[in-house]
Scaffold this active site. Sequence first.
Site, mmCIF file in Angstrom:
data_model
loop_
_atom_site.group_PDB
_atom_site.id
_atom_site.type_symbol
_atom_site.label_atom_id
_atom_site.label_comp_id
_atom_site.label_asym_id
_atom_site.label_seq_id
_atom_site.Cartn_x
_atom_site.Cartn_y
_atom_site.Cartn_z
ATOM 1 N N LYS A 13 0.821 -1.223 0.000
ATOM 2 C CA LYS A 13 0.000 0.000 0.000
ATOM 3 C C LYS A 13 0.850 1.267 0.000
ATOM 4 O O LYS A 13 0.565 2.198 -0.717
ATOM 5 C CB LYS A 13 -0.861 0.061 1.267
ATOM 6 C CG LYS A 13 -2.073 -0.783 1.265
ATOM 7 C CD LYS A 13 -3.054 -0.359 2.371
ATOM 8 C CE LYS A 13 -2.471 -0.248 3.770
ATOM 9 N NZ LYS A 13 -2.015 -1.478 4.383
ATOM 10 N N ARG A 88 -9.862 1.536 8.519
ATOM 11 C CA ARG A 88 -9.454 0.175 8.852
ATOM 12 C C ARG A 88 -10.553 -0.568 9.600
ATOM 13 O O ARG A 88 -10.371 -1.746 9.937
ATOM 14 C CB ARG A 88 -8.217 0.223 9.727
ATOM 15 C CG ARG A 88 -6.932 -0.130 8.972
ATOM 16 C CD ARG A 88 -5.824 0.000 9.953
ATOM 17 N NE ARG A 88 -4.649 -0.733 9.747
ATOM 18 C CZ ARG A 88 -3.519 -0.221 9.259
ATOM 19 N NH1 ARG A 88 -3.483 0.994 8.790
ATOM 20 N NH2 ARG A 88 -2.438 -0.952 9.232
ATOM 21 N N ARG A 127 11.437 -6.777 6.051
ATOM 22 C CA ARG A 127 11.457 -5.324 5.785
ATOM 23 C C ARG A 127 12.408 -4.606 6.744
ATOM 24 O O ARG A 127 12.451 -4.900 7.939
ATOM 25 C CB ARG A 127 10.036 -4.780 5.951
ATOM 26 C CG ARG A 127 9.941 -3.286 5.703
ATOM 27 C CD ARG A 127 8.552 -2.884 5.344
ATOM 28 N NE ARG A 127 7.613 -2.947 6.460
ATOM 29 C CZ ARG A 127 6.332 -2.583 6.353
ATOM 30 N NH1 ARG A 127 5.849 -2.174 5.200
ATOM 31 N NH2 ARG A 127 5.543 -2.661 7.400
ATOM 32 N N ARG A 160 11.089 -2.304 11.903
ATOM 33 C CA ARG A 160 10.008 -1.645 12.640
ATOM 34 C C ARG A 160 9.583 -2.555 13.779
ATOM 35 O O ARG A 160 9.473 -3.760 13.603
ATOM 36 C CB ARG A 160 8.806 -1.417 11.697
ATOM 37 C CG ARG A 160 8.822 -0.080 11.038
ATOM 38 C CD ARG A 160 7.791 0.020 9.946
ATOM 39 N NE ARG A 160 6.428 -0.324 10.351
ATOM 40 C CZ ARG A 160 5.358 -0.138 9.573
ATOM 41 N NH1 ARG A 160 5.500 0.388 8.371
ATOM 42 N NH2 ARG A 160 4.154 -0.473 9.986
ATOM 43 N N ARG A 171 -1.070 -8.487 13.659
ATOM 44 C CA ARG A 171 -1.568 -7.494 12.696
ATOM 45 C C ARG A 171 -2.387 -8.165 11.599
ATOM 46 O O ARG A 171 -3.383 -7.617 11.143
ATOM 47 C CB ARG A 171 -0.390 -6.738 12.060
ATOM 48 C CG ARG A 171 0.240 -5.745 13.008
ATOM 49 C CD ARG A 171 1.575 -5.253 12.478
ATOM 50 N NE ARG A 171 1.452 -4.339 11.369
ATOM 51 C CZ ARG A 171 2.436 -4.082 10.513
ATOM 52 N NH1 ARG A 171 3.601 -4.687 10.625
ATOM 53 N NH2 ARG A 171 2.259 -3.229 9.538
#
Length: 217
Positions: A13, A88, A127, A160, A171
């Site tokens: 996204k 969301r 990531r 992160r 998540r």
Amino acid sequence: MNLILLGAPGSGKGTQSAFLAREFDIAHISTGDILRAAVAAETDLGKKAQEYMNKGELVPDEIIIEIVKERLRQEDAEGGFLLDGFPRTVKQAQALDRFLEESGKKIDAVIDIEVEDNEIITRLSGRRVCVDCKEVYHLIFEPSKNEEYCDLCGGKLIQREDDRIDTIKRRTEVYKKQTEPLIEYYRQKRFLRSVNGQQSAESVFKDILTVIKGDYA
Ligand code: AMP
């Protein structure tokens, strides 16, 4: 052009939002980025939000809805906006609908980027982000030349907090339970379009442009 980008965490996204905001010259509004900036600045909002974010939970609707409304009232959103990471929950989507109606605006398209669960886990766990310029890397798909530092500015690359494996799982669960119902919500309003997120970023972007332009043809 007012757009909403839906998709699980790790669906791409953020990357696609940046492409689209540039293509249409519209404001890129990422609630995740707004919250991370508040956490870094240690504001009251940041302190509150951090507890939820680190656990992979959603920040309460009342908080995030006010943030987005305030952001949408800013001048640069007048010429069009792209919402990345918002709404969301169905409650957020309803609040957005009310706000847009009051302001005489409408959503032109909602794009859902589809990616399978196991791919999401591989993407998020690898990531890495530069602490200074926020450039995003991936240990396998897009490694920096020097594993630990950013190719662009030399800043340290970090994972992160919410990209750690336990939090990723949470998540993903939260996404399925609270955010996936939005797909049906927007489908009923008939402006939902899905694209296959398991291709190169350039191909995903091309597909998104095709569906948007198809709508406008
Ligand atoms: P993101 O970068 O979009 O994955 O967002 C990172 C984290 O910020 C999420 O896991 C949530 O804790 C929080 N967050 C971002 N957007 C929202 C939202 N619309 N509603 C609630 N929490 C959000």
